[in-house]
Design an enzyme around this catalytic site. Structure first.
Site, PDB file in Angstrom:
ATOM      1  N   ASP A  46     -27.463   5.301  12.513  1.00 36.02           N
ATOM      2  CA  ASP A  46     -28.520   4.516  13.072  1.00 36.02           C
ATOM      3  C   ASP A  46     -29.928   5.363  12.740  1.00 36.02           C
ATOM      4  O   ASP A  46     -30.307   5.983  13.813  1.00 36.02           O
ATOM      5  CB  ASP A  46     -28.259   3.989  14.400  1.00 36.02           C
ATOM      6  CG  ASP A  46     -27.125   3.013  14.591  1.00 36.02           C
ATOM      7  OD1 ASP A  46     -26.898   2.404  13.717  1.00 36.02           O
ATOM      8  OD2 ASP A  46     -26.467   3.167  15.504  1.00 36.02           O
ATOM      9  N   ASP A  94     -22.405  -8.556  16.341  1.00 41.94           N
ATOM     10  CA  ASP A  94     -22.836  -7.752  17.504  1.00 41.94           C
ATOM     11  C   ASP A  94     -22.376  -8.510  18.551  1.00 41.94           C
ATOM     12  O   ASP A  94     -22.909  -9.208  19.147  1.00 41.94           O
ATOM     13  CB  ASP A  94     -24.427  -7.497  17.714  1.00 41.94           C
ATOM     14  CG  ASP A  94     -24.821  -6.681  16.493  1.00 41.94           C
ATOM     15  OD1 ASP A  94     -23.905  -6.192  15.694  1.00 41.94           O
ATOM     16  OD2 ASP A  94     -25.965  -6.733  16.140  1.00 41.94           O
ATOM     17  N   HIS A 144      -3.492  -5.293  -0.607  1.00 44.72           N
ATOM     18  CA  HIS A 144      -3.052  -5.765   0.751  1.00 44.72           C
ATOM     19  C   HIS A 144      -3.048  -7.283   0.878  1.00 44.72           C
ATOM     20  O   HIS A 144      -3.927  -8.064   0.934  1.00 44.72           O
ATOM     21  CB  HIS A 144      -3.991  -5.430   1.826  1.00 44.72           C
ATOM     22  CG  HIS A 144      -3.733  -3.888   2.224  1.00 44.72           C
ATOM     23  ND1 HIS A 144      -2.942  -3.616   3.319  1.00 44.72           N
ATOM     24  CD2 HIS A 144      -4.576  -2.816   1.781  1.00 44.72           C
ATOM     25  CE1 HIS A 144      -2.866  -2.121   3.300  1.00 44.72           C
ATOM     26  NE2 HIS A 144      -3.894  -1.567   2.489  1.00 44.72           N
ATOM     27  N   CYS A 192       0.752  -1.244  -0.176  1.00 44.41           N
ATOM     28  CA  CYS A 192      -0.016   0.080   0.012  1.00 44.41           C
ATOM     29  C   CYS A 192       0.820   1.097  -0.027  1.00 44.41           C
ATOM     30  O   CYS A 192       1.429   1.417  -1.101  1.00 44.41           O
ATOM     31  CB  CYS A 192      -1.058   0.009   1.033  1.00 44.41           C
ATOM     32  SG  CYS A 192      -2.307   1.038   1.102  1.00 44.41           S
ATOM     33  N   GLU A 216      -1.867  -9.345   2.994  1.00 43.28           N
ATOM     34  CA  GLU A 216      -2.562  -9.845   4.315  1.00 43.28           C
ATOM     35  C   GLU A 216      -4.007  -9.689   4.628  1.00 43.28           C
ATOM     36  O   GLU A 216      -4.360 -10.378   5.702  1.00 43.28           O
ATOM     37  CB  GLU A 216      -1.747  -9.201   5.400  1.00 43.28           C
ATOM     38  CG  GLU A 216      -2.153  -7.643   5.847  1.00 43.28           C
ATOM     39  CD  GLU A 216      -1.793  -6.622   4.975  1.00 43.28           C
ATOM     40  OE1 GLU A 216      -2.096  -5.421   5.188  1.00 43.28           O
ATOM     41  OE2 GLU A 216      -1.241  -6.752   3.759  1.00 43.28           O
TER      42      GLU A 216
END
Length: 564
Positions: free
Chosen positions: A414, A249, A200, A82, A202
């Site tokens: 939200d 969550d 990337h 990167c 990884e």
């Protein structure tokens, strides 16, 4: 002698995943802590994460820049990732923001190893940053690509706002190129033993690990520089695929165990008619790390850990959640986002004040690639509009994006619907959208605006989702995670009206969230709106729908997906 990798970690972003990827390939690591170690290295991996200015400033103040130039000039084995690739070029236009609304337009110098300048994608033609899985087209065969079929890889993971154009002067450096919505750019380079990727490895699943393995084995056996040009068809192009994101969550249950749960319009407790309150225990759908590992194996493109208890004591003390990230990053090589409690706070015992940047830094060191900011972004948006659109440089969005880059900052919104009979009479600062008959309000209303909430949906604010999204983009967010309280847990599909309103108002990518219940809901939202990714939780946790089947449905509907 076994090869030891010298890792140049300048302290920005998630380097833990790079370490884990290297060790998973069977190699040991030594950290570079002084310029003298650069000359002593067998091979250097520089995982540049964050902003160009931050990277070059650290290299210059530590004296690494001149040591690196000498190392690279001697054609010593090197892999930049990167920013580790971008800093090889002459300069970048990733200007320093002075918070006045204008930027210092002086180009920032790089190491000057490769001819050319790093520039920003045109935001008027595509969403910026370029986030997600895209393909590569080989310009050279390389031993580093020996485990990747035909030297043209499956999709790999990109997250960047700036790119290096292909020019006559640097064309012989190009190892692969990639297309992002009409713009061709350099996605990896190699000349001799010097190699670097814009993507990337990884975070690119098994394809990325195969690239790292091929690179390190080629360094070890001395064959890395044995590259050969490949005939290139200029009409070939790659395509950014739509992402399937899984959210976990996470919160403590009543026994103090950290579990994955799922809400129904944000209520995570089971219904219990026998309980005094009518609410039972916290819904337990599994352990965070084992569930995340399952989703990685099943082909999730990203995984988001959302701590819905919001670290009431602060992230520094929330060791269980940090340990979840550390453990997950050992074996999960796709992007990890974490959210919940990313804000400044004061330790109640010591009185020490922790900034939002310090909290985010702790997450990144634990293995997060992106952090998700919720309530704090709403408060910042309110202040932004109250000041007439002025930036202070002190909000959580600004400080974190300046240090780690906008691509590391996600804003989670939200909102809930406020139904109105007509757009007339609604405060002009709110964006009113029309609804189809299936979404009509309780009294048949065919219009609404989307009111933002904070504190996990418990408190409503007088600001709409479109306004928060636009302010967040201005303050440094690189992506919007767009939820909808009305659709949460209902399994009736995503709120297309909301997704369209926000995704057309900003130039940064939008992730659709809330409402998915079957495979077609993903295909539907991708066809009907401009969102680049869609997220689900409960239907995957309960094994009602498989990730692979979602992607098969997308492909059958003409929507590109990453198939593993």
């Amino acid at each position: 002698m076994t090869l030891t990798v010298s890792l140049l970690d300048y302290g920005a972003g998630n380097v833990r995943s790079v370490r884990n990827a290297i060790t998973s390939c069977g190699y040991s690591i030594i950290d570079i802590t002084s310029p003298s170690q650069i000359d002593e290295a067998d091979v250097i991996i520089f995982p540049g994460v964050g902003s160009y200015e931050s990277a070059m400033t650290v290299l210059q103040t530590t004296g690494y820049d001149n040591a690196l130039r000498a190392y690279l000039a001697a054609n010593r084995p090197y892999l930049g990732i990167c920013l580790g690739m971008q800093t090889l070029f002459e300069s970048s236009t990733e200007y320093k923001d002075d918070h006045s609304g204008n930027a210092n337009k002086t180009e920032l110098p790089g190491l000057g190893v490769i001819p050319g300048h790093v520039i920003k994608f045109d935001e008027t033609k595509r969403s910026v940053p370029h986030i997600g899985w895209n393909g590569t087209i080989a310009h050279q065969s390389s031993p580093a690509m020996k485990y990747i079929k035909d030297h043209n890889g499956d999709e790999v993971y990109f997250v960047h706002s700036y790119y290096a154009p292909i020019t006559d002067a640097n064309s012989k450096w190009v190892l692969t190129r990639t297309t992002y919505e009409g713009q061709e750019y350099i996605s990896s380079v190699q000349k001799g033993n010097v190699c670097a990727t814009q993507f990337h490895p990884e975070k690119s699943g098994k394809t990325g690990l195969n690239f790292l393995k091929g690179f390190l084995e080629s360094v070890e056996d001395g064959t890395l520089s044995n590259t050969t040009p490949i005939a290139v068809n200029p009409t070939d192009h790659t395509e950014l695929v739509k992402r399937v994101v899984v959210a976990l969550d996470v919160r403590s249950n009543d026994n103090g165990d950290l579990v994955v749960t799922k809400g129904d319009q944000y209520d995570v407790r089971e219904k219990d008619d026998d309980a005094v309150t009518g609410r039972g225990g916290v819904r337990n759908l599994g352990k965070p790390v084992s569930l995340a590992a399952r989703y990685y194996d099943e082909g999730a493109d990203e995984i988001a850990f959302l701590n819905i208890t919001s670290f009431r004591q602060g992230v520094i003390e929330d060791m269980p959640m940090l340990q979840v990230l550390e453990e997950a990053s050992k074996s999960i090589f796709v992007p990890l986002t974490v959210g919940g409690g990313i804000r400044s706070y004061t330790d109640p015992e010591s009185g020490k004040v922790y900034s939002a940047l310090e909290v985010a830094s702790r997450y990144f060191r634990a293995g997060a690639d992106k952090i998700s900011i919720g309530s704090d972004a709403v408060y910042a948006a309110e202040d932004y509009y109250a000041s007439g659109g002025k930036k202070t440089g002190e909000t959580s969005l600004e400080t974190i994006s300046h240090r780690y880059g906008v691509q590391a900052v996600v804003v989670s919104i939200d909102p809930k619907r406020v139904y109105v009979a007509s757009p007339e009479g609604v405060d002009k600062k709110h964006t009113v959208v029309s609804l189809d008959e299936s979404q009509a309000g309780p009294n048949g209303e065919r219009y609404c605006w989307y009111q933002c909430t904070v504190k996990g949906g418990r408190e409503a604010k007088d600001i709409c989702a479109v306004s928060v999204a636009k302010a967040s983009e201005a303050l440094g967010a690189g992506e919007i995670m767009l939820n909808c309280i009305d659709m949460d847990g209902q399994c009736n599909g995503f709120d297309h009206a909301l997704m369209t309103a926000v995704s057309t108002a900003v130039t940064i990518p939008v992730i659709a969230s809330s409402g998915a219940g079957k495979e077609s809901h993903f295909s539907d939202v991708f066809k009907a709106t401009k969102v680049q990714a869609a997220l689900a939780a409960g239907m995957f946790h309960r094994k009602e729908v498989e990730i692979g089947n979602v992607k098969k449905h997308m492909e059958a509907s003409g929507i590109r997906a990453r198939i593993v």
